[in-house]
Every structure is written in C-alpha cells, then in structure tokens.
Design an enzyme around this catalytic site. Structure first.
Site, PDB file in Angstrom:
ATOM      1  N   VAL A 111     -13.005  -0.221  -4.297  1.00 17.34           N
ATOM      2  CA  VAL A 111     -13.520   1.115  -4.592  1.00 17.34           C
ATOM      3  C   VAL A 111     -13.753   1.739  -3.228  1.00 17.34           C
ATOM      4  O   VAL A 111     -14.668   1.336  -2.497  1.00 17.34           O
ATOM      5  CB  VAL A 111     -14.837   1.070  -5.394  1.00 17.34           C
ATOM      6  CG1 VAL A 111     -15.322   2.496  -5.666  1.00 17.34           C
ATOM      7  CG2 VAL A 111     -14.655   0.320  -6.699  1.00 17.34           C
ATOM      8  N   GLU A 112     -12.908   2.676  -2.859  1.00 17.53           N
ATOM      9  CA  GLU A 112     -13.001   3.300  -1.535  1.00 17.53           C
ATOM     10  C   GLU A 112     -13.693   4.652  -1.649  1.00 17.53           C
ATOM     11  O   GLU A 112     -13.349   5.467  -2.502  1.00 17.53           O
ATOM     12  CB  GLU A 112     -11.603   3.480  -0.935  1.00 17.53           C
ATOM     13  CG  GLU A 112     -10.896   2.162  -0.675  1.00 17.53           C
ATOM     14  CD  GLU A 112      -9.743   2.321   0.299  1.00 17.53           C
ATOM     15  OE1 GLU A 112      -9.936   2.952   1.357  1.00 17.53           O
ATOM     16  OE2 GLU A 112      -8.646   1.825  -0.013  1.00 17.53           O
ATOM     17  N   GLY A 113     -14.660   4.874  -0.782  1.00 16.20           N
ATOM     18  CA  GLY A 113     -15.418   6.115  -0.810  1.00 16.20           C
ATOM     19  C   GLY A 113     -16.725   5.943  -1.558  1.00 16.20           C
ATOM     20  O   GLY A 113     -16.867   6.386  -2.691  1.00 16.20           O
TER      21      GLY A 113
ATOM     22  N   GLU B 128      -4.479   1.823   5.724  1.00 14.44           N
ATOM     23  CA  GLU B 128      -5.017   2.780   4.750  1.00 14.44           C
ATOM     24  C   GLU B 128      -3.910   3.466   3.959  1.00 14.44           C
ATOM     25  O   GLU B 128      -4.021   3.634   2.744  1.00 14.44           O
ATOM     26  CB  GLU B 128      -5.853   3.838   5.475  1.00 14.44           C
ATOM     27  CG  GLU B 128      -6.678   4.721   4.553  1.00 14.44           C
ATOM     28  CD  GLU B 128      -7.766   3.953   3.826  1.00 14.44           C
ATOM     29  OE1 GLU B 128      -8.036   4.276   2.652  1.00 14.44           O
ATOM     30  OE2 GLU B 128      -8.325   3.003   4.401  1.00 14.44           O
TER      31      GLU B 128
END
Length: 495
Positions: A90-92, A195
């Site tokens: 879960v990025e952010g 990324e």
C-alpha cells in the site's frame, strides 16, 4: 350520428387515451435498467461494477478471463507461505489525504509492515564483495534527491498540457547529473526504476516529479504480508454487491470466470461481446478493464475498429514489467535485525539483480529473500528457465556474502510480460504522452467505456489508481445513462 352515439364514442376515445397513457407510464416505470458487460475482474473492473450497482445499474455481467478475481493483485503459495506475485505494497500512507486502499486495509485488519529504507545506504554491496562506505552511498542518494527537488520546480513551471514535458534523464542532464558508476547507477535505479519499472530515459518528468501518490497520500509504504492476500481488498468490494455462499465463495451468476473476451462489436444501440469458446453476450454498454498491455495486443478485436486517435494514444502509453523473484533457503546467511531488511547490489550492469529484501520481519523463520528486477532484465529473465535465474541470483549472493552460502531450495519467478491476460505489471507514463493523448486513451467510444489503472490521471500504476479509475469510469457511464451527458470532453492540445 345521434348525439348519444357521439358521447359514447368520445368516452371510448378518452378511455383509450387514458389506457394508452397508463401503459406508457407503467412501461416506463417498469423498464429495466440498462445492461452492462464488464470485461475483467481486477480492482478497476470490480470497483466500476460496484459503483454502477450502487447507482441502481444492477443488470451486470462480469467476464473474467482467468479462474479468479483480483487481476494483478495475486497471492500464490510459495515454500509454505502465501506471497504476492503482483502488487505488494500500500503506497502512499500518512499524508494529508487518506489513501482509500489504506482505509480498506485497516478495516480488514490486513497484516502489513511499514517498509523502512532509511538505513539502505549502510547496506550497499560492491560488485565483487564487501560493503561501500555509508557516506559514499549517502552522497549518491543526496545528489539524486537534489536533482529530484530541482526537477519539481522545473515541472511546476511547464504548461499543464504536457507539451513541454521532458524525460527524467533529460532533467538529470540539465542538472549536470548522469549516473555512470555502480553506486550512482544503483541509487538512481532505486529512486526511479524501483518505483516506475522503467528507466529515467523513457519516464515522464512532469507526471512523476513530484509524484501525486506521495504528495497527496503520504510517503510511507506498507508491505502486505497477510495470508488472505492483498487481493482480499478486491474480494471485500465484490462481496458488497455479488452474492456468495456461507464460505465466502462467489455464487452470483453475474460473475462468469474463465471467459476470454476476443471480440467486442458495438453499434449505436447495443454491444456484443464474443468469447474464445464461442459464447456471445449482448448488452447496452460495455466497460473494458483489461490492462493497457492487453489493449496493445490483438487479444481483443473491436468492430468497428477503434478510432485512430485512440489507438495511437493507447500504443504510446507504456506497460512496464516489474518482477519480484522469491528465493527460499534452509537457513539465513544475510544480516538481520533493525536496518537490514533492504540491501543493494551495485553492479557495472545497471539493473542486474539490484534491490534485495529479506522477509524475516514479515515471515519470521521463513529464510526467504526477495529480489526485484524490471524492464529489459524482467523480459530477459522471463525467457530463460527458472533454474538459470536461480543460478544467476546465487552468483550475485555469493559475491555479496561469500562462496560458502547454501543454495536456494525454491524459486518463484512471476512472468507478467509473457502472460497474454496482462502483458506486464503496471503502466508507466512515458515522455511524449501529453494530457490530450491521455484523454483520448481513456475516452469512451460510443457504448464502449474504458477503465484501469492506466486511465487514472494522477495515480496510474498504483492499486489506488485502479480503484479510483473504476469509480471515475463508472460515473462517466452513469452520467450518460441517467442524465444524457454522453459527450466526453477532451481539451485542445495546448490547453
């Protein structure tokens, strides 16, 4: 005709008129909602279906090519564990806005761990063994950070249309920084390729610097290590509108698995979807949620063909390849404890088994390593045997940790690029694609609508981008169905 007969006739006509109006009224009131076929049951397809269902459009048919839902969120068994073949983080997290995926993960109590890269400069290995001095790696990382910060200022000064956009590599050249030595290359790779899954020479500066995911949602990343899998978020959404049995298995007839869509025919009045096994489905609308990689192949043919502007726009967007290779050992030979989870291998060959992670925090006692490769290396590795890949990875590990380390007992090499149902891992916004072309890529064509993480303007390439894109695309369809607003606005090229 007598007066009495005239009155009878008038009454009869009045009665017929009333009955006709009543029939029209009842018919309108009883008219069923429009039917919609959704192609693909990944995050964006399920998100779109739920949004339509919530709006009262429940005559849905979801056609999924595989035997499962979840798309590129995909847990698989490996060495006694359930690991994520696809999306893993879960990025952010931790920013001014709440990432919808983080909210959902919290609600489901999804087992996760914050990834801490702060000490990675102390864990950078030389090509032939030994660690670089921490200061050397820190200096390289600081240069990348300064170039990135200067790039943010340049990015904000350019027209929002994207017509003066440049690549990340051009940005680096303007800032007098082009990585050439092993340390600067691996830190550059760690910053960008890790990324976006593609190198700076092809990646758009304006759409990545700054990166909306981190700017809006926060810069923390959480690694999902739940045995239910990251895909349980897709299941959670699907359970809100699809019927399931007491064991949680979907039994809703509107979800049809193992249906490979090969042709979508559309007219002014309906759509017809034909599958590989010859089945034909008809509906009023279709929502296509396959990856941009699949749209760039001939798996699905459209009749009539899509407009040239749309095809050109779709072909310009990139489908990158991000490969997480899992290796299992009988014992642990790498450093463990605080500040050791991530380590780098600085090779003269950029992108050669560069970023490693041990999973002792997430899966204690598992003795599992994860190494990430991307782009050309991913494609190369997919074309060789897993045994050859294991040999290469072991050669790198022996250079880092010595000749006497044990051999890996198991290996898992995901092959997203070779899979005809995905053709890659996630989209990357390349240099040369501006807002005008992006709008053409996601625009509906008559009764054919499109969704997927690649249609998310600010979050393409991310799970939350897929989720939000599904909602956005469904709302575009809803506005057309319910309000008659069917024209999709595309700004002029230089607007």
């Amino acid at each position: 005709m007598e007066k009495k007969d005239m009155e009878i006739m008038k009454k009869a006509m009045a009665f017929e008129a009333i009955m006709l109006m009543l029939i029209i009224f009842i018919g309108g009131a009883m008219a069923k909602s429009p039917s919609v076929i959704i192609v693909g049951a990944g995050m964006s397809g399920i998100s779109a279906a739920k949004t339509l269902s919530d709006a009262g459009i429940t005559d849905l048919t979801i056609l999924e090519a595989t035997g499962r839902i979840g798309g590129r969120m995909y847990k698989v068994p490996f060495a006694g564990l359930q690991v994520e073949k696809g999306a893993n983080w879960v990025e952010g997290v931790g920013g001014k806005e709440l990432n919808p995926m983080w909210k959902m993960a919290q609600e489901l109590h999804l087992r996760n761990f914050e990834s801490n890269y702060d000490n990675i400069s102390a864990n950078c290995y030389k090509e032939n063994g030994g660690l670089y001095e921490e200061k050397v790696v820190n200096d390289a990382l600081e240069i990348v950070a300064k170039v990135d910060k200067s790039g943010e200022k340049l990015s904000s000064s350019l027209p929002s249309s994207g017509f003066e956009d440049i690549s990340l590599l051009t940005m680096q050249r303007l800032m007098k920084h082009v990585p050439t030595d092993p340390v600067s290359m691996v830190t550059d790779y760690y910053t960008y390729d890790y990324e976006f899954a593609e190198p700076p020479r092809v990646t758009s500066m304006q759409n990545t610097v700054p990166l909306s995911t981190f700017t809006n949602f926060g810069d923390k990343l959480h690694f999902v290590a739940d045995q239910r899998g990251y895909e349980s978020l897709v299941h959670h959404l699907a359970h809100q509108f699809l019927k399931s049995d007491k064991h949680g298995n979907f039994v809703d007839p509107r979800l049809i698995l193992n249906q490979v869509v090969r042709r979508i025919s559309y007219s002014a009045s309906e759509v017809t979807v034909t599958t590989e096994d010859g089945k034909v489905y008809k509906a009023d609308y279709v929502m296509v949620s396959v990856s941009i990689g699949v749209l760039q192949t001939n798996l699905i043919k459209f009749a009539p063909p899509l407009p040239d502007k749309k095809i050109i726009a779709m072909y310009q967007f990139d489908m990158s390849v991000y490969t997480k290779i899992f290796l299992k050992f009988n014992s642990t030979f790498w450093p463990t404890g605080d500040g050791t989870e991530f380590f780098l291998y600085a090779s003269e060959r950029r992108g050669y088994y560069p970023i490693w992670q041990h999973l002792e925090t997430e899966f204690p006692g598992s003795h599992v390593l994860l190494v990430t490769v991307t782009d050309e290396e991913s494609r190369r590795i997919e074309q060789q045997s897993d045994n050859d890949t294991k040999k290469e990875a072991m050669e790198v590990l022996r250079k880092m940790f010595g000749e006497n380390i044990p051999n890996a007992t198991d290996i898992l090499v995901p092959k997203w690029w070779s899979d005809r149902f995905y053709k890659g891992s996630f989209s990357n916004w390349p240099i040369g694609v501006n807002r005008y072309e992006f709008d053409h890529m996601r625009a509906p064509i008559g009764r054919v609508y499109f969704t997927g993480e690649h249609t998310s303007e600010h979050y393409n390439g991310y799970v939350h981008g897929a989720y939000l894109a599904g909602i956005d695309s469904a709302n575009i369809m809803i506005r057309c169905i319910k309000n008659g607003f069917c024209k999709f606005s595309i700004k002029a090229k230089n607007a």
